[in-house]
Every structure is written in C-alpha cells, then in structure tokens.
Design a protein around this motif. Structure first.
Motif, PDB file in Angstrom:
ATOM      1  N   MET A 147    -101.519-103.252 -79.944  1.00 55.37           N
ATOM      2  CA  MET A 147    -100.530-103.781 -79.009  1.00 55.37           C
ATOM      3  C   MET A 147    -100.289-105.265 -79.228  1.00 55.37           C
ATOM      4  O   MET A 147    -101.193-106.000 -79.628  1.00 55.37           O
ATOM      5  N   ARG A 148     -99.083-105.697 -78.959  1.00 53.12           N
ATOM      6  CA  ARG A 148     -98.770-107.124 -79.015  1.00 53.12           C
ATOM      7  C   ARG A 148     -99.313-107.791 -77.754  1.00 53.12           C
ATOM      8  O   ARG A 148     -99.237-107.216 -76.654  1.00 53.12           O
ATOM      9  N   PRO A 149     -99.879-109.000 -77.896  1.00 52.02           N
ATOM     10  CA  PRO A 149    -100.472-109.669 -76.735  1.00 52.02           C
ATOM     11  C   PRO A 149     -99.490-109.834 -75.585  1.00 52.02           C
ATOM     12  O   PRO A 149     -98.317-110.144 -75.791  1.00 52.02           O
ATOM     13  N   PHE A 150    -100.001-109.588 -74.385  1.00 49.02           N
ATOM     14  CA  PHE A 150     -99.287-109.810 -73.120  1.00 49.02           C
ATOM     15  C   PHE A 150     -98.118-108.858 -72.907  1.00 49.02           C
ATOM     16  O   PHE A 150     -97.336-109.037 -71.969  1.00 49.02           O
ATOM     17  N   LEU A 151     -97.971-107.839 -73.742  1.00 46.47           N
ATOM     18  CA  LEU A 151     -96.911-106.856 -73.547  1.00 46.47           C
ATOM     19  C   LEU A 151     -97.520-105.537 -73.071  1.00 46.47           C
ATOM     20  O   LEU A 151     -98.644-105.196 -73.436  1.00 46.47           O
ATOM     21  N   PRO A 152     -96.791-104.784 -72.234  1.00 48.95           N
ATOM     22  CA  PRO A 152     -97.337-103.511 -71.737  1.00 48.95           C
ATOM     23  C   PRO A 152     -97.384-102.457 -72.843  1.00 48.95           C
ATOM     24  O   PRO A 152     -96.786-102.620 -73.917  1.00 48.95           O
ATOM     25  N   MET A 153     -98.067-101.386 -72.544  1.00 53.39           N
ATOM     26  CA  MET A 153     -98.136-100.285 -73.493  1.00 53.39           C
ATOM     27  C   MET A 153     -96.763 -99.668 -73.692  1.00 53.39           C
ATOM     28  O   MET A 153     -95.979 -99.529 -72.757  1.00 53.39           O
ATOM     29  N   GLY A 154     -96.493 -99.285 -74.924  1.00 51.80           N
ATOM     30  CA  GLY A 154     -95.248 -98.608 -75.242  1.00 51.80           C
ATOM     31  C   GLY A 154     -95.445 -97.109 -75.343  1.00 51.80           C
ATOM     32  O   GLY A 154     -96.559 -96.593 -75.155  1.00 51.80           O
ATOM     33  N   PRO A 155     -94.383 -96.366 -75.661  1.00 52.89           N
ATOM     34  CA  PRO A 155     -94.483 -94.900 -75.763  1.00 52.89           C
ATOM     35  C   PRO A 155     -95.526 -94.439 -76.778  1.00 52.89           C
ATOM     36  O   PRO A 155     -96.227 -93.451 -76.541  1.00 52.89           O
ATOM     37  N   THR A 156     -95.646 -95.145 -77.905  1.00 54.27           N
ATOM     38  CA  THR A 156     -96.631 -94.764 -78.923  1.00 54.27           C
ATOM     39  C   THR A 156     -98.048 -94.887 -78.380  1.00 54.27           C
ATOM     40  O   THR A 156     -98.897 -94.021 -78.615  1.00 54.27           O
ATOM     41  N   ASP A 157     -98.300 -95.966 -77.629  1.00 54.19           N
ATOM     42  CA  ASP A 157     -99.631 -96.182 -77.055  1.00 54.19           C
ATOM     43  C   ASP A 157     -99.948 -95.129 -76.001  1.00 54.19           C
ATOM     44  O   ASP A 157    -101.054 -94.573 -75.971  1.00 54.19           O
ATOM     45  N   ARG A 158     -98.990 -94.847 -75.136  1.00 54.52           N
ATOM     46  CA  ARG A 158     -99.227 -93.849 -74.084  1.00 54.52           C
ATOM     47  C   ARG A 158     -99.476 -92.463 -74.686  1.00 54.52           C
ATOM     48  O   ARG A 158    -100.328 -91.711 -74.204  1.00 54.52           O
ATOM     49  N   ALA A 159     -98.751 -92.156 -75.750  1.00 56.84           N
ATOM     50  CA  ALA A 159     -98.945 -90.865 -76.404  1.00 56.84           C
ATOM     51  C   ALA A 159    -100.338 -90.773 -77.029  1.00 56.84           C
ATOM     52  O   ALA A 159    -100.985 -89.718 -76.984  1.00 56.84           O
ATOM     53  N   ALA A 160    -100.819 -91.888 -77.599  1.00 53.67           N
ATOM     54  CA  ALA A 160    -102.162 -91.900 -78.193  1.00 53.67           C
ATOM     55  C   ALA A 160    -103.230 -91.692 -77.123  1.00 53.67           C
ATOM     56  O   ALA A 160    -104.220 -90.972 -77.344  1.00 53.67           O
ATOM     57  N   VAL A 161    -103.051 -92.310 -75.965  1.00 47.51           N
ATOM     58  CA  VAL A 161    -103.994 -92.134 -74.859  1.00 47.51           C
ATOM     59  C   VAL A 161    -103.974 -90.687 -74.378  1.00 47.51           C
ATOM     60  O   VAL A 161    -105.029 -90.078 -74.137  1.00 47.51           O
ATOM     61  N   ASP A 162    -102.780 -90.110 -74.259  1.00 50.72           N
ATOM     62  CA  ASP A 162    -102.674 -88.715 -73.816  1.00 50.72           C
ATOM     63  C   ASP A 162    -103.377 -87.775 -74.798  1.00 50.72           C
ATOM     64  O   ASP A 162    -104.083 -86.847 -74.379  1.00 50.72           O
ATOM     65  N   ARG A 163    -103.191 -88.001 -76.094  1.00 49.01           N
ATOM     66  CA  ARG A 163    -103.835 -87.152 -77.091  1.00 49.01           C
ATOM     67  C   ARG A 163    -105.352 -87.266 -77.018  1.00 49.01           C
ATOM     68  O   ARG A 163    -106.075 -86.272 -77.141  1.00 49.01           O
ATOM     69  N   ALA A 164    -105.837 -88.491 -76.810  1.00 55.19           N
ATOM     70  CA  ALA A 164    -107.288 -88.705 -76.736  1.00 55.19           C
ATOM     71  C   ALA A 164    -107.881 -88.008 -75.514  1.00 55.19           C
ATOM     72  O   ALA A 164    -108.937 -87.372 -75.598  1.00 55.19           O
ATOM     73  N   LEU A 165    -107.227 -88.117 -74.372  1.00 59.45           N
ATOM     74  CA  LEU A 165    -107.702 -87.446 -73.159  1.00 59.45           C
ATOM     75  C   LEU A 165    -107.698 -85.930 -73.337  1.00 59.45           C
ATOM     76  O   LEU A 165    -108.622 -85.237 -72.901  1.00 59.45           O
ATOM     77  N   GLN A 166    -106.663 -85.425 -73.993  1.00 56.42           N
ATOM     78  CA  GLN A 166    -106.586 -83.989 -74.248  1.00 56.42           C
ATOM     79  C   GLN A 166    -107.722 -83.540 -75.157  1.00 56.42           C
ATOM     80  O   GLN A 166    -108.350 -82.497 -74.939  1.00 56.42           O
ATOM     81  N   ALA A 167    -108.012 -84.335 -76.175  1.00 55.13           N
ATOM     82  CA  ALA A 167    -109.027 -83.963 -77.164  1.00 55.13           C
ATOM     83  C   ALA A 167    -110.406 -83.821 -76.536  1.00 55.13           C
ATOM     84  O   ALA A 167    -111.203 -82.986 -76.970  1.00 55.13           O
ATOM     85  N   VAL A 168    -110.704 -84.646 -75.530  1.00 58.45           N
ATOM     86  CA  VAL A 168    -112.039 -84.601 -74.913  1.00 58.45           C
ATOM     87  C   VAL A 168    -112.055 -83.822 -73.599  1.00 58.45           C
ATOM     88  O   VAL A 168    -113.080 -83.766 -72.921  1.00 58.45           O
TER      89      VAL A 168
END
Length: 255
Positions: free
Chosen positions: A105-126
């Motif tokens: 992520m770029r400093p001081f910027l919120p999460m984008g769609p790519t970041d949210r999708a990565a978090v969703d995939r990680a939560l699903q995996a575990v």
C-alpha cells in the motif's frame, strides 16, 4: 532457488550464534528446522528474513542479497510470523489480516480493491470469514493462530517463514493447522521451526537440523530423522520406525 545461505555467521551480544552455515533450499514445499533450544533456529530464521545482519557470509533470495534489499522490497518477497505474536487489544481479525497488505500500500492511503480482495482470500483460506469482525483477543488459541497465518497470506509472498507455528496448540488445532500448512506448501516455499519430530516427518518435504549454531544435516525426512543425525543434533538416542506410507515415526529412546 528461494534461498542460498553462504558461509552465514551471526553474533548476538558479541557471542557467536551461527557458525558458517552453508546450504540451499529448493523452490516450493515445506522445510522444517529442528534442533535443541539455543541451537540457533530462530536466529537463522530471522537472518533469512533479513532482520539480522550477518557477521560474515550472505543470504540470497531468488538470486538477490537480502541485505541489499530495502525493507519494503523484502516484505514483498518474504513473510515472517514470529513466535507468540500478539495483537493490540480490540483489534479485529480483519484489521489484523489487513496489516499484511502494508508492503503493497502507498503510505497514508486507504486500502484499494486489490488489497481488500487479498484480505478476503486470506480469511477464506483459513476459514475465518465468519469471525472477521471479532476481536482477535476473544478467539481461541487455534483461531488466533489461523488469524496470524491469514495476515501472512494477505502479504502475498512466495516465501513464508514460521517460528514454531504449532506451539501451545492442542491436538485438534495442531491437526487443523497442519492441514493448512500442507496446502501452503503446494503453492509457496514454507520454512518453519518445529519441535515435534513426527509432525516434521509427516508435513515436511525436507528437514534441516542444527546443533549449537552449526548445520548437522539437511535432506528428506527419512534421511535426517534417523538415529545417527538425531543423536548428533540432540545428544540423545532415538527410536525411529517407518510406517507403511514410508513416513518415519520418531521417539526418544526409552519412552
């Protein structure tokens, strides 16, 4: 090759901890690190993550000297989960896992769609999608460990380093996490410190044994988890038998 360790020596507090380690780890699969307490396992793992500068020698990851990479670049290549990681009180599972996106992520910027999708995939995996809004400190030990593994997955690195990921887990949670680690080893390089030698035999593609900061043996579990290398590693005898599937079972002699 994910890792090339060449003549690696490290001192801590002026005392030598690792002595001229020299080995190569293959790409993909699971490598287990074994050895008695104080043998240098965690120090070696931290050196592989670029967190400890060598006194001598170097660590290469995919052909590049880890020490020459900026921290952000290292964090995009290698994810490390230390032993007994702790989350701030009140932090939710999703917030914890989202921290794995920091290197991307770029400093001081919120999460984008790519970041949210990565978090969703990680939560699903575990298997923690339904607990994503729960505070981490309200989870069971096994659930917390899965949350930390999800953080590592969200970091989306090809190489994952784990310091005793099964520590303090009861048998059902150990079995659960072992299944997840097997899945990770199919698509990533996983290097982890283990104390249970029979689990190492079942899960690992290869095993690396250390004693007093020196390499004793490295190779397939059936080779390293045998009486002579284990005696040299731990200083005691072991009884080793082989199951019908070819996997060894290891117990200290006399038990």
């Amino acid at each position: 090759m994910p890792f090339e360790i060449r003549d690696l020596s490290i001192h801590l507090g002026g005392m030598p901890v690792l002595h001229g380690l020299d080995f190569t780890l293959p790409a993909g699969g699971i490598t287990g690190i074994i050895g008695a307490n104080g043998s240098g396992k965690t120090t070696m793992l931290r050196a592989m993550a670029g967190l400890l500068p060598p006194e001598r020698g170097l660590v290469r990851h995919q052909g590049q000297d880890i020490a020459a990479l900026p921290p952000r670049a290292r964090a995009r290549r290698i994810a490390m989960l230390p032993q007994s990681a702790a989350a701030p009180p009140g932090l939710t599972v999703r917030q914890l896992v989202a921290r794995g996106r920091t290197p991307w992520m770029r400093p001081f910027l919120p999460m984008g769609p790519t970041d949210r999708a990565a978090v969703d995939r990680a939560l699903q995996a575990v298997g923690l999608v339904d607990l994503a809004a729960r505070p981490v400190d309200s989870l069971s030990g096994g659930q917390r460990q899965r949350a930390w593994i999800a953080l590592v997955l969200a970091q989306e690195c090809d190489t994952i380093l784990l310091d005793e990921p099964l520590n303090f887990l009861d048998l059902p949670h150990q079995a659960e996490l072992v299944g997840l680690l097997r899945q990770l080893g199919e698509t990533r390089s996983v290097v982890m410190i283990l104390h249970d030698l029979t689990i190492a035999a079942r899960v690992c593609d290869q095993v690396l044994a250390l004693r007093e900061g020196r390499l004793v043996a490295i190779g397939p579990p059936g080779t390293v988890l045998s009486p002579e290398p284990l005696r040299e590693t731990f200083g005691i005898g072991f009884d080793c038998t082989t199951l019908p599937d070819g996997k060894p079972v290891v117990l200290p002699a006399g038990l």
